[in-house]
Design an enzyme around this catalytic site. Sequence first.
Site, PDB file in Angstrom:
ATOM      1  N   TYR A 133      32.246  -3.834 -13.713  1.00 32.74           N
ATOM      2  CA  TYR A 133      31.317  -4.971 -12.884  1.00 32.74           C
ATOM      3  C   TYR A 133      31.932  -5.028 -12.153  1.00 32.74           C
ATOM      4  O   TYR A 133      32.538  -6.271 -12.006  1.00 32.74           O
ATOM      5  CB  TYR A 133      30.627  -5.667 -13.608  1.00 32.74           C
ATOM      6  CG  TYR A 133      29.998  -6.430 -14.005  1.00 32.74           C
ATOM      7  CD1 TYR A 133      28.155  -6.508 -12.585  1.00 32.74           C
ATOM      8  CD2 TYR A 133      29.039  -7.807 -13.994  1.00 32.74           C
ATOM      9  CE1 TYR A 133      27.763  -7.446 -12.187  1.00 32.74           C
ATOM     10  CE2 TYR A 133      28.286  -8.182 -13.877  1.00 32.74           C
ATOM     11  CZ  TYR A 133      27.555  -8.066 -13.041  1.00 32.74           C
ATOM     12  OH  TYR A 133      26.707  -9.243 -12.082  1.00 32.74           O
ATOM     13  N   ARG A 138      29.968 -13.148  -6.124  1.00 30.83           N
ATOM     14  CA  ARG A 138      30.121 -13.938  -7.319  1.00 30.83           C
ATOM     15  C   ARG A 138      31.581 -14.158  -8.294  1.00 30.83           C
ATOM     16  O   ARG A 138      32.353 -15.475  -8.039  1.00 30.83           O
ATOM     17  CB  ARG A 138      29.259 -13.529  -8.459  1.00 30.83           C
ATOM     18  CG  ARG A 138      27.741 -14.500  -8.201  1.00 30.83           C
ATOM     19  CD  ARG A 138      27.131 -13.538  -9.500  1.00 30.83           C
ATOM     20  NE  ARG A 138      25.992 -14.283  -9.454  1.00 30.83           N
ATOM     21  CZ  ARG A 138      25.192 -15.585 -10.018  1.00 30.83           C
ATOM     22  NH1 ARG A 138      25.803 -16.137 -10.428  1.00 30.83           N
ATOM     23  NH2 ARG A 138      24.235 -15.373  -9.881  1.00 30.83           N
ATOM     24  N   ILE A 203      21.125  -2.005 -13.326  1.00 32.20           N
ATOM     25  CA  ILE A 203      21.414  -2.540 -13.995  1.00 32.20           C
ATOM     26  C   ILE A 203      20.313  -4.049 -12.829  1.00 32.20           C
ATOM     27  O   ILE A 203      21.254  -3.997 -12.495  1.00 32.20           O
ATOM     28  CB  ILE A 203      22.858  -3.032 -14.413  1.00 32.20           C
ATOM     29  CG1 ILE A 203      23.357  -2.005 -15.509  1.00 32.20           C
ATOM     30  CG2 ILE A 203      22.776  -4.740 -15.447  1.00 32.20           C
ATOM     31  CD1 ILE A 203      24.911  -2.242 -16.081  1.00 32.20           C
TER      32      ILE A 203
END
Length: 292
Positions: A133, A138, A203
């Site tokens: 991922y 972030r 996703i």
Amino acid sequence: MFTGSIVALITPMTKNGLIDWNSLKKLINYHVNNGTTAIVSVGTTGETATLNCREHYDIVMKTLEISDGRIPIIAGTGANSTAEAIALTSRFNDSGIVGCLTVTPYYNCPNQEGLYQHFKAIAESTELLQILYNVPMRTGCDILPSTVARLSEIKNIIGIKEATGNLNRVSKLRALINEKFLLLSGDDASALDFMQLGGQGVISVTANVAAKEMAQLCTLARTGKYTEAHYLNQRLMPLHHNLFIEPNPIPVKWACKALGLIETHTMRLPMTPLTKKGSQVIKQTLINVGLL
């Protein structure tokens, strides 16, 4: 089970901040009934950062129990400590989940060799399938295509959720990695273009409130019906963008509450409720898209 519209599921909470198991059941049934191909339990959108270890485990296991084999469950198991990520992953060995979504180590910002060794160690500690991922916005950490290519040679690392929004990554990854390696978008706004360039799915945050529409979008893309897919995607585009007008998952939880999918849109600090201005935007977006 690792293609199409995979939802990054929110974690519903009661007014006092406990896990709302009744709403979780309602959400899972909603996705089963509307064509979502798999659920990511306790990822970023599932507020993993404000859950304790016991809650994290319990939510994944309860999601498995409620789903009862009707929809595959992927567990978020990432951490910025390799040992912690291995320990969390090991708790789900033989649990019934179909795989793990493992975020790049946040805050400590390893180099590419550190990233390679981190994911290699996790994969070698388990037989569970692993999806990398990458979300540099972030984490402050970007796993480059060349490193992904090295990791793709490890048998149980089967794909990547690429959430940079950089469509150039698709062709770079495809040039380095065989076609069996899954490329999943982590950015709803560019997901259709991502799939048209060779990705196999998304996703999705949007799928929390538009499960049927996102499933249709992915089916259209995967069957080459891009004209119809682009028409549907343009309808959903305000939702793709406006669900991020405040930090995720603040807007999407408010939207789920507005649609009656959960009882409250409670967040845990340091996340705070959607602002009045934000709620007006999200409400109008849901109306415009035809969901409310």
